[in-house]
Design a protein around this motif. Structure first.
Motif, PDB file in Angstrom:
ATOM      1  N   ILE A  82      -2.903  -2.053  -0.658  1.00 25.94           N
ATOM      2  CA  ILE A  82      -1.705  -1.281  -0.986  1.00 25.94           C
ATOM      3  C   ILE A  82      -2.114  -0.182  -1.963  1.00 25.94           C
ATOM      4  CG2 ILE A  82       0.585  -1.361  -2.082  1.00 25.94           C
ATOM      5  CD1 ILE A  82       0.986  -4.112  -0.925  1.00 25.94           C
ATOM      6  N   THR A  83      -1.876   1.081  -1.571  1.00 30.43           N
ATOM      7  CA  THR A  83      -2.337   2.199  -2.407  1.00 30.43           C
ATOM      8  C   THR A  83      -1.176   2.980  -3.011  1.00 30.43           C
ATOM      9  OG1 THR A  83      -2.498   3.489  -0.386  1.00 30.43           O
ATOM     10  CG2 THR A  83      -4.551   2.569  -1.232  1.00 30.43           C
ATOM     11  N   LEU A 134      -0.935   2.620   2.651  1.00 30.12           N
ATOM     12  CA  LEU A 134      -1.961   1.583   2.750  1.00 30.12           C
ATOM     13  C   LEU A 134      -3.290   2.211   3.136  1.00 30.12           C
ATOM     14  CD1 LEU A 134      -0.092  -0.954   5.078  1.00 30.12           C
ATOM     15  CD2 LEU A 134      -0.416  -1.200   2.612  1.00 30.12           C
ATOM     16  N   LEU A 135      -4.360   1.495   2.811  1.00 28.54           N
ATOM     17  CA  LEU A 135      -5.691   1.894   3.261  1.00 28.54           C
ATOM     18  C   LEU A 135      -6.246   0.742   4.093  1.00 28.54           C
ATOM     19  CD1 LEU A 135      -8.008   3.983   3.011  1.00 28.54           C
ATOM     20  CD2 LEU A 135      -8.832   2.665   1.043  1.00 28.54           C
ATOM     21  N   LEU A 136      -6.671   1.046   5.316  1.00 30.27           N
ATOM     22  CA  LEU A 136      -7.250   0.006   6.166  1.00 30.27           C
ATOM     23  C   LEU A 136      -8.726  -0.174   5.803  1.00 30.27           C
ATOM     24  CD1 LEU A 136      -6.837  -1.813   8.808  1.00 30.27           C
ATOM     25  CD2 LEU A 136      -7.997   0.046   9.980  1.00 30.27           C
ATOM     26  N   LYS A 191       4.265   1.145  12.361  1.00 26.61           N
ATOM     27  CA  LYS A 191       5.569   1.047  13.001  1.00 26.61           C
ATOM     28  C   LYS A 191       6.439  -0.016  12.322  1.00 26.61           C
ATOM     29  CE  LYS A 191       6.433  -0.102  17.464  1.00 26.61           C
ATOM     30  NZ  LYS A 191       5.808  -0.239  18.741  1.00 26.61           N
ATOM     31  N   LYS A 192       5.863  -1.208  12.118  1.00 26.91           N
ATOM     32  CA  LYS A 192       6.693  -2.320  11.640  1.00 26.91           C
ATOM     33  C   LYS A 192       6.913  -2.301  10.134  1.00 26.91           C
ATOM     34  CE  LYS A 192       5.999  -5.512  15.410  1.00 26.91           C
ATOM     35  NZ  LYS A 192       5.308  -6.709  15.820  1.00 26.91           N
ATOM     36  N   ALA A 193       5.964  -1.747   9.355  1.00 30.07           N
ATOM     37  CA  ALA A 193       6.143  -1.751   7.904  1.00 30.07           C
ATOM     38  C   ALA A 193       6.632  -0.408   7.392  1.00 30.07           C
ATOM     39  CB  ALA A 193       4.844  -2.162   7.211  1.00 30.07           C
ATOM     40  N   GLY A 194       6.788   0.565   8.294  1.00 29.38           N
ATOM     41  CA  GLY A 194       7.304   1.883   7.902  1.00 29.38           C
ATOM     42  C   GLY A 194       6.507   2.513   6.786  1.00 29.38           C
ATOM     43  N   CYS A 195       5.209   2.669   6.994  1.00 29.67           N
ATOM     44  CA  CYS A 195       4.365   3.229   5.939  1.00 29.67           C
ATOM     45  C   CYS A 195       3.270   4.082   6.571  1.00 29.67           C
ATOM     46  CB  CYS A 195       3.734   2.107   5.117  1.00 29.67           C
ATOM     47  SG  CYS A 195       2.695   1.042   6.094  1.00 29.67           S
TER      48      CYS A 195
END
Ligand code: TXA
Ligand code: MG
Length: 356
Positions: A187-188, A193-195, A208-212
Motif C-alpha cells: 500500500i503506497t 498500490l505497488l505490485l 477493478k475490485k479495489a478501485g485503486c
C-alpha cells in the motif's frame, strides 16, 4: 529431529486432527502446511527465535522478510497499521492468494520482517491452513517450504524432500491449488498500490475490485541493476532455479518447435512444453505443462515441471517464454528468475545442428 507427518483430507477433516500441529506452533516449533498457493514452513510470528529457526531451516538470508499468515483480515489490526484500502482488498480477495504490505506494529519482531518497518500479511483460503492458524491462536510467519533459491513445493512430498528432519511436523493436505505463490502488493497511498510479485490475483482484477491504481514494480519483469535496492528483498536473490541451466524460448510457433527438437537432439535437452507441442518432440525428454492458452494449468504445474525436468538425465532445460500479461505475468516473473534472465529467440537462433 524426526519430522512427524499428519495426513489431513482438506475436503473432510475435523479440527481436532490439527491439534498436534497447532501445539507445535504454540510451543515454538516448525510446521510445514498446505496453502492454496504453495506449501509453507511456519512458526509463531510473534517470537524472534521462531523466525530464526525458519531462516536457518531454509538457508534463507535473514534480510529477506517472511509473510505473516492470519485467520481473518481483521486480525491485521494487531500487527499492522491498516487503511480503508486494505479492507477493500480484503473484502475482494481475502481469504485468498493476495499478500498486502503495510507499516508494522511492534507486536511483530523485526526478525520476521528482515529488519524492515513494514509487514506482509496474508489470509490463506486453504481450509487446513486457516484451521491451523485459528487453532494455534497465533499469527504464523511462513515462507514457501523450499530450500532458499529452489522451486517452491506444491505438495508434501516435495516439501519433505527439502525439510525431512528439519521441521517438527508436516501436514500433508494434498496438492496446492494455484501452484504459484501469492500476489504481493504494497500500500503506497490512499488509493494506490505497488505490485511487487504477481500471482493468481491479477493486476486488472485488483484495480477493478479495489478501485485503486496499481503500479507494477520494474523488478517484476526486469532484472535489478547492480547495487539497486529492491523494494521486496526476495527479488534480489536467485529464485525457483533448477540445478541445470534453464533457457526461455520466444518466437513463432513453428520456430519454437524446431528449436526445441534440435535442442533435444543435439544437447539431449529437456523441454518444458505446451501440450500441443508434445507430439512434435521427443517424448522421453519433454514435460507437458498445460495447453498453450491454459495459463491456470501452466501455473499449477510450473514448479512440478521445473523439478521434473531437473530430474531427467539431461544437461539443460528449455521452456516457452510466457506472455507477460494476466496470469501470464506471474509465470513470466517466476520463469525469468528460474532462467537467470536467459532468453533465446527461436526465429533468429542459429540452427543448432550447425553449432560447433
Ligand atoms: O503464497 C505465498 O505467498 C507463500 C505461502 C506459503 O503463503 N509464501 C511465500 O513466502 O511465497 P516467501 O517467503 O517465499 O515469499 C515472500 C516474499 C519474499 O520475496 C519477501 O522478500 C517478500 O515476500 N516480503 C515479505 N515481507 C515483505 C515486506 N515487509 N516488504 C517487502 N517485501 C516483503
Ligand atoms: Mg519463496
Amino acid at each position: 529431529m524426526i519430522t512427524r507427518v499428519l495426513y489431513i483430507d482438506p475436503s473432510d477433516f475435523k479440527e481436532s486432527e490439527l491439534v498436534p500441529a497447532a501445539d507445535v506452533i504454540k510451543s515454538g516449533g516448525l510446521v510445514i502446511f498446505p496453502t492454496e498457493t504453495v506449501y509453507g514452513i511456519g512458526a509463531d510470528a510473534t517470537r524472534p527465535e521462531c523466525a530464526a529457526k525458519i531462516y536457518s531451516a531454509k538457508g534463507r538470508p535473514s534480510d529477506n522478510p517472511l509473510i505473516v499468515h492470519l485467520a481473518d483480515p481483521s486480525d491485521a489490526e494487531q500487527y499492522a497499521y491498516t487503511s480503508p484500502l486494505f479492507y477493500r482488498l480484503a473484502g475482494a480477495f481475502m481469504p485468498g492468494p493476495l499478500t498486502v504490505i503495510m507499516p508494522k506494529k511492534d507486536s511483530i519482531p523485526t526478525t520476521v520482517t528482515g529488519g524492515l518497518d513494514s509487514v506482509a500479511v496474508r489470509v490463506p483460503s486453504h481450509p487446513v491452513a486457516n484451521a491451523l492458524i485459528r487453532l494455534s491462536g497465533l499469527p504464523i510467519a511462513a515462507p514457501s517450504a523450499n530450500i532458499s533459491g529452489r522451486p517452491s513445493a506444491t505438495n508434501a512430498g516435495y516439501a519433505l524432500r527439502d525439510f525431512n528432519g528439519r521441521a517438527d511436523v508436516i501436514v500433508d493436505g494434498g496438492e496446492s491449488d494455484c501452484g504459484l505463490e501469492s500476489t504481493i502488493v504494497r500500500i503506497t497511498g490512499r488509493d494506490s498500490l505497488l505490485l511487487l510479485r504477481p500471482g493468481a490475483v491479477t493486476p486488472d482484477e485488483i484495480m477493478k475490485k479495489a478501485g485503486c491504481v496499481l503500479e507494477i514494480s520494474d523488478a517484476v519483469t526486469g532484472k535489478l541493476a547492480e547495487g539497486e535496492r529492491p523494494l521486496s528483498p526476495g527479488m534480489k536473490y536467485r529464485h525457483y532455479s533448477p540445478s541445470k541451466p534453464l533457457t526461455l524460448v520466444s518466437g513463432s510457433r513453428e520456430a519454437r518447435i524446431r528449436f526445441f527438437r534440435k535442442a533435444q537432439e543435439t544437447e539431449n535437452a529437456a523441454v518444458i512444453c505446451y501440450d500441443e507441442q508434445l507430439p512434435h518432440l521427443r517424448r522421453e525428454n519433454a514435460i507437458p505443462a498445460g495447453g498453450e492458452t491454459d495459463l491456470e494449468t501452466q501455473a499449477h504445474r510450473l514448479f512440478y515441471a521445473l523439478r521434473a525436468a531437473d530430474s531427467l538425465p539431461c544437461g539443460s532445460i528449455y521452456a516457452n517464454l510466457p506472455p507477460a500479461s494476466g496470469l501470464g505475468l506471474a509465470l513470466y516473473n517466476r520463469l525469468i528468475r528460474a532462467a537467470a534472465y536467459r532468453i533465446e529467440d527461436a526465429d533468429s537462433a542459429p540452427d543448432k545442428n550447425t553449432r560447433k
